[in-house]
Design a protein around this motif. Structure first.
Motif, PDB file in Angstrom:
ATOM      1  N   GLU A 168       7.272  -0.382   2.420  1.00 35.98           N
ATOM      2  CA  GLU A 168       7.610  -1.545   3.244  1.00 35.98           C
ATOM      3  C   GLU A 168       6.727  -1.589   4.486  1.00 35.98           C
ATOM      4  O   GLU A 168       6.212  -2.641   4.857  1.00 35.98           O
ATOM      5  N   LYS A 169       6.526  -0.426   5.129  1.00 35.83           N
ATOM      6  CA  LYS A 169       5.655  -0.356   6.314  1.00 35.83           C
ATOM      7  C   LYS A 169       4.218  -0.730   5.968  1.00 35.83           C
ATOM      8  O   LYS A 169       3.480  -1.226   6.812  1.00 35.83           O
ATOM      9  N   ALA A 170       3.809  -0.471   4.732  1.00 27.96           N
ATOM     10  CA  ALA A 170       2.453  -0.802   4.276  1.00 27.96           C
ATOM     11  C   ALA A 170       2.361  -2.242   3.774  1.00 27.96           C
ATOM     12  O   ALA A 170       1.339  -2.632   3.207  1.00 27.96           O
ATOM     13  N   GLY A 171       3.437  -3.002   3.950  1.00 28.40           N
ATOM     14  CA  GLY A 171       3.428  -4.392   3.511  1.00 28.40           C
ATOM     15  C   GLY A 171       3.663  -4.575   2.027  1.00 28.40           C
ATOM     16  O   GLY A 171       3.299  -5.595   1.449  1.00 28.40           O
ATOM     17  N   ARG A 172       4.275  -3.583   1.392  1.00 27.97           N
ATOM     18  CA  ARG A 172       4.535  -3.624  -0.051  1.00 27.97           C
ATOM     19  C   ARG A 172       6.022  -3.434  -0.317  1.00 27.97           C
ATOM     20  O   ARG A 172       6.430  -2.452  -0.922  1.00 27.97           O
ATOM     21  N   PRO A 173       6.868  -4.377   0.132  1.00 29.54           N
ATOM     22  CA  PRO A 173       8.304  -4.220  -0.118  1.00 29.54           C
ATOM     23  C   PRO A 173       8.622  -4.381  -1.594  1.00 29.54           C
ATOM     24  O   PRO A 173       7.993  -5.175  -2.287  1.00 29.54           O
ATOM     25  N   GLY A 174       9.548  -3.618  -2.063  1.00 28.56           N
ATOM     26  CA  GLY A 174       9.933  -3.722  -3.466  1.00 28.56           C
ATOM     27  C   GLY A 174      10.936  -2.654  -3.823  1.00 28.56           C
ATOM     28  O   GLY A 174      11.479  -1.964  -2.968  1.00 28.56           O
ATOM     29  N   THR A 175      11.172  -2.516  -5.106  1.00 28.28           N
ATOM     30  CA  THR A 175      12.125  -1.557  -5.640  1.00 28.28           C
ATOM     31  C   THR A 175      11.381  -0.454  -6.371  1.00 28.28           C
ATOM     32  O   THR A 175      10.446  -0.730  -7.127  1.00 28.28           O
ATOM     33  N   ILE A 176      11.796   0.782  -6.149  1.00 27.58           N
ATOM     34  CA  ILE A 176      11.221   1.936  -6.841  1.00 27.58           C
ATOM     35  C   ILE A 176      12.011   2.152  -8.125  1.00 27.58           C
ATOM     36  O   ILE A 176      13.232   2.251  -8.094  1.00 27.58           O
ATOM     37  N   GLU A 177      11.318   2.232  -9.251  1.00 24.80           N
ATOM     38  CA  GLU A 177      11.959   2.500 -10.541  1.00 24.80           C
ATOM     39  C   GLU A 177      11.190   3.588 -11.285  1.00 24.80           C
ATOM     40  O   GLU A 177       9.974   3.706 -11.146  1.00 24.80           O
ATOM     41  N   GLY A 178      11.905   4.349 -12.083  1.00 26.32           N
ATOM     42  CA  GLY A 178      11.279   5.327 -12.977  1.00 26.32           C
ATOM     43  C   GLY A 178      10.588   6.473 -12.278  1.00 26.32           C
ATOM     44  O   GLY A 178       9.562   6.956 -12.739  1.00 26.32           O
ATOM     45  N   LEU A 179      11.136   6.948 -11.166  1.00 24.95           N
ATOM     46  CA  LEU A 179      10.534   8.051 -10.420  1.00 24.95           C
ATOM     47  C   LEU A 179      10.637   9.336 -11.241  1.00 24.95           C
ATOM     48  O   LEU A 179      11.732   9.787 -11.571  1.00 24.95           O
ATOM     49  N   VAL A 180       9.490   9.924 -11.581  1.00 24.53           N
ATOM     50  CA  VAL A 180       9.443  11.105 -12.440  1.00 24.53           C
ATOM     51  C   VAL A 180       8.450  12.108 -11.867  1.00 24.53           C
ATOM     52  O   VAL A 180       7.311  11.755 -11.549  1.00 24.53           O
ATOM     53  N   ARG A 181       8.865  13.354 -11.759  1.00 22.65           N
ATOM     54  CA  ARG A 181       7.954  14.407 -11.308  1.00 22.65           C
ATOM     55  C   ARG A 181       7.030  14.777 -12.462  1.00 22.65           C
ATOM     56  O   ARG A 181       7.483  15.087 -13.567  1.00 22.65           O
ATOM     57  N   GLY A 224       9.239  -9.325  -9.239  1.00 25.86           N
ATOM     58  CA  GLY A 224       9.182  -9.330 -10.693  1.00 25.86           C
ATOM     59  C   GLY A 224       7.918  -8.718 -11.278  1.00 25.86           C
ATOM     60  O   GLY A 224       7.816  -8.538 -12.482  1.00 25.86           O
ATOM     61  N   GLU A 225       6.953  -8.389 -10.437  1.00 20.89           N
ATOM     62  CA  GLU A 225       5.715  -7.743 -10.895  1.00 20.89           C
ATOM     63  C   GLU A 225       5.865  -6.234 -10.784  1.00 20.89           C
ATOM     64  O   GLU A 225       6.346  -5.715  -9.779  1.00 20.89           O
ATOM     65  N   ARG A 226       5.422  -5.516 -11.803  1.00 21.06           N
ATOM     66  CA  ARG A 226       5.545  -4.062 -11.861  1.00 21.06           C
ATOM     67  C   ARG A 226       4.155  -3.430 -11.727  1.00 21.06           C
ATOM     68  O   ARG A 226       3.227  -3.807 -12.415  1.00 21.06           O
TER      69      ARG A 226
END
Length: 91
Positions: A18-31, A49-51
């Protein structure tokens, strides 16, 4: 996500993006891996809607997303790109 720290990391990633101007939702976080100095994570950033698939690297032994290593590396990648070297985009 789960009780394995991914919820906290997703929150931190969301704040930084968000601070970098890229607000959105995080999905599929995998180590992905745990190297000698960093942990590597993959995730999707969903904006309007863009992934977009992204990678985050954390210094080993911390849960922070900042520090001299990644900052210096990002600066180096941006400098290389500025002179025409093909590098991964830094977000």
């Amino acid at each position: 996500m789960g009780n394995d720290g991914t919820d906290e990391l997703a929150g931190r990633l969301t704040t930084l993006l968000e601070k970098a101007g890229r607000p959105g939702t995080i999905e599929g976080l995998v180590r992905l891996s745990g190297g000698a100095s960093r942990h590597t994570w993959s995730f999707d950033l969903v904006e309007d809607g863009e992934r977009q698939g992204l990678i985050a690297q954390l210094l080993r032994g911390t849960s922070t997303l900042s520090g001299p290593g990644p900052v210096g590396e990002a600066t180096m990648l941006r400098a290389a790109e500025a002179v025409g070297v093909r590098v991964p985009a830094v977000v």
